[in-house]
Enzyme design. Structure first.
Site, PDB file in Angstrom:
ATOM      1  N   ASP A   7       0.848  -1.194   0.030  1.00  0.00           N
ATOM      2  CA  ASP A   7      -0.112   0.070   0.123  1.00  0.00           C
ATOM      3  C   ASP A   7       0.881   1.189   0.089  1.00  0.00           C
ATOM      4  OD1 ASP A   7      -2.903   1.160   0.173  1.00  0.00           O
ATOM      5  OD2 ASP A   7      -1.887   1.998   2.076  1.00  0.00           O
ATOM      6  N   GLU A   9       0.706   5.907   0.348  1.00  0.00           N
ATOM      7  CA  GLU A   9       0.173   6.831   0.877  1.00  0.00           C
ATOM      8  C   GLU A   9       0.717   8.064  -0.046  1.00  0.00           C
ATOM      9  OE1 GLU A   9      -2.652   7.056   2.230  1.00  0.00           O
ATOM     10  OE2 GLU A   9      -2.497   5.345   3.395  1.00  0.00           O
ATOM     11  N   HIS A  57      -4.433  10.606   5.762  1.00  0.00           N
ATOM     12  CA  HIS A  57      -3.227   9.797   6.459  1.00  0.00           C
ATOM     13  C   HIS A  57      -2.756  10.423   7.544  1.00  0.00           C
ATOM     14  CE1 HIS A  57      -0.860  12.367   3.711  1.00  0.00           C
ATOM     15  NE2 HIS A  57      -1.432  11.725   2.889  1.00  0.00           N
ATOM     16  N   HIS A 155      -5.461   6.357   7.736  1.00  0.00           N
ATOM     17  CA  HIS A 155      -4.912   5.698   6.797  1.00  0.00           C
ATOM     18  C   HIS A 155      -3.438   5.782   7.006  1.00  0.00           C
ATOM     19  CE1 HIS A 155      -8.371   4.687   3.606  1.00  0.00           C
ATOM     20  NE2 HIS A 155      -8.647   5.740   4.430  1.00  0.00           N
ATOM     21  N   ASP A 160      -2.718  -0.415   6.701  1.00  0.00           N
ATOM     22  CA  ASP A 160      -3.430  -0.976   5.496  1.00  0.00           C
ATOM     23  C   ASP A 160      -2.940  -2.170   5.026  1.00  0.00           C
ATOM     24  OD1 ASP A 160      -4.776   1.133   6.158  1.00  0.00           O
ATOM     25  OD2 ASP A 160      -4.943   2.235   4.399  1.00  0.00           O
TER      26      ASP A 160
END
Length: 237
Positions: A7, A9, A57, A155, A160
Site C-alpha cells: 500500500d 500514501e 493519512h 490511513h 493498511d
C-alpha cells in the site's frame, strides 16, 4: 508462492498532477504465511501535500522534512518486490504512482514499471466479483470478514497492508491472519497457520429452500441418466 501485500500514501490523487508517494508499506507472505519481512518507508516528496490528503493519512510536510527520497530507497524496494505477486487494493492507483516515480528517475531506475519485476493482483477487482453491488472498500471488507480494524483512525501504508493481508487471506480461504506479535522475526509463521482475527461467532448453516433442493435432485437425476446408473457418490450414500 511469494506474495507482497503493498500500500502507499501520497500527496494527492493524481501523479499526472505532480503528486508523489510519501509512504510505502510492504509485507511478505510465503505460501500464505507471513514471513515477518517488511519494507516500510516514509518519503520526502519535494512538494506540498494536499490538505485533503493530510486529512486522510495525517502525514505532514514537516514530518517528512528529514526523510529519504524515492530515489534513495528504490533499489531496496525493487529488490524486495522482484519476482513476487503484489497484492494491492485498487491496484491502478498504487501502481500508477510507483510507475510515475520510476519514470521520474529515467535511465537510473532499476525498472521502468512495476510489471517488469512483479505480477499484480487487485483485491478490489476480486471483491467486486465476489460481492457485486456491495461496498468493497478496505473498511467494508474488514467488517464483512470480521478483520479487526478498530485501531485504524487514519490511513497508513503499513497498517493498511496488514489489514489487507488479513482480508485477502479470508477472501481466498480464511487460512490465516497476520498477527506478528512475536516481534516480526517470522516465528508466527514457523508455527503454522493461525486463524484470521474474527469475532468467534459460529458460521451460519444455510439450509436449501424446497425449490433449491428440487433443482438439485433434478440435476442429480440428469447425471445418473448420463452415467447409465447412480453416480458413485449417490450409490455409496
Amino acid at each position: 508462492m511469494r506474495q507482497i501485500v503493498l500500500d502507499t500514501e501520497t500527496t494527492g490523487l493524481e501523479p499526472s498532477g505532480g503528486h508523489r508517494i510519501i509512504e510505502i508499506g510492504c509485507l511478505e507472505l510465503d505460501n500464505r504465511r507471513p514471513t515477518g519481512r517488511r519494507l516500510h518507508e516514509y518519503l520526502q516528496p519535494d512538494r506540498e501535500i494536499d490538505a485533503g490528503a493530510i486529512a486522510v493519512h495525517g502525514i505532514t510536510n514537516e514530518f517528512l522534512a528529514d526523510k529519504p527520497r524515492f530515489a534513495d530507497v528504490v533499489g531496496e524496494f525493487v529488490d524486495f518486490i522482484r519476482g513476487a505477486e503484489l497484492i494491492i487494493h485498487n491496484a491502478p492507483f498504487d501502481v500508477g504512482f510507483i510507475n510515475h516515480e520510476l519514470g521520474l528517475l529515467g535511465d537510473v531506475a532499476p525498472a521502468r514499471e512495476v510489471t517488469e519485476v512483479s505480477s499484480v493482483l487487485d483485491t478490489l477487482v476480486m471483491a467486486r466479483r465476489m460481492h457485486p453491488g456491495a461496498r468493497n472498500s478496505l473498511d467494508a471488507l474488514c467488517k464483512r470478514y470480521e478483520v479487526d480494524g478498530s485501531g485504524r483512525t487514519l490511513h497508513g501504508a503499513l497498517l493498511d497492508a496488514e489489514l489487507l493481508a488479513d482480508v485477502y487471506l479470508a477472501m481466498t480461504g480464511g487460512q490465516v491472519a497476520l498477527t506478528l506479535d512475536s516481534g516480526g522475526d517470522g516465528d508466527a509463521a514457523a508455527g503454522g497457520p493461525v486463524q484470521a482475527r474474527r469475532s468467534g461467532k459460529p458460521l451460519p448453516v444455510i439450509e436449501p429452500t424446497p425449490e433449491e433442493q428440487a433443482a438439485h435432485e433434478t440435476l442429480m437425476q440428469i447425471l445418473d441418466d448420463a452415467a447409465d446408473g447412480p453416480c458413485r457418490w449417490r450409490a455409496n450414500a
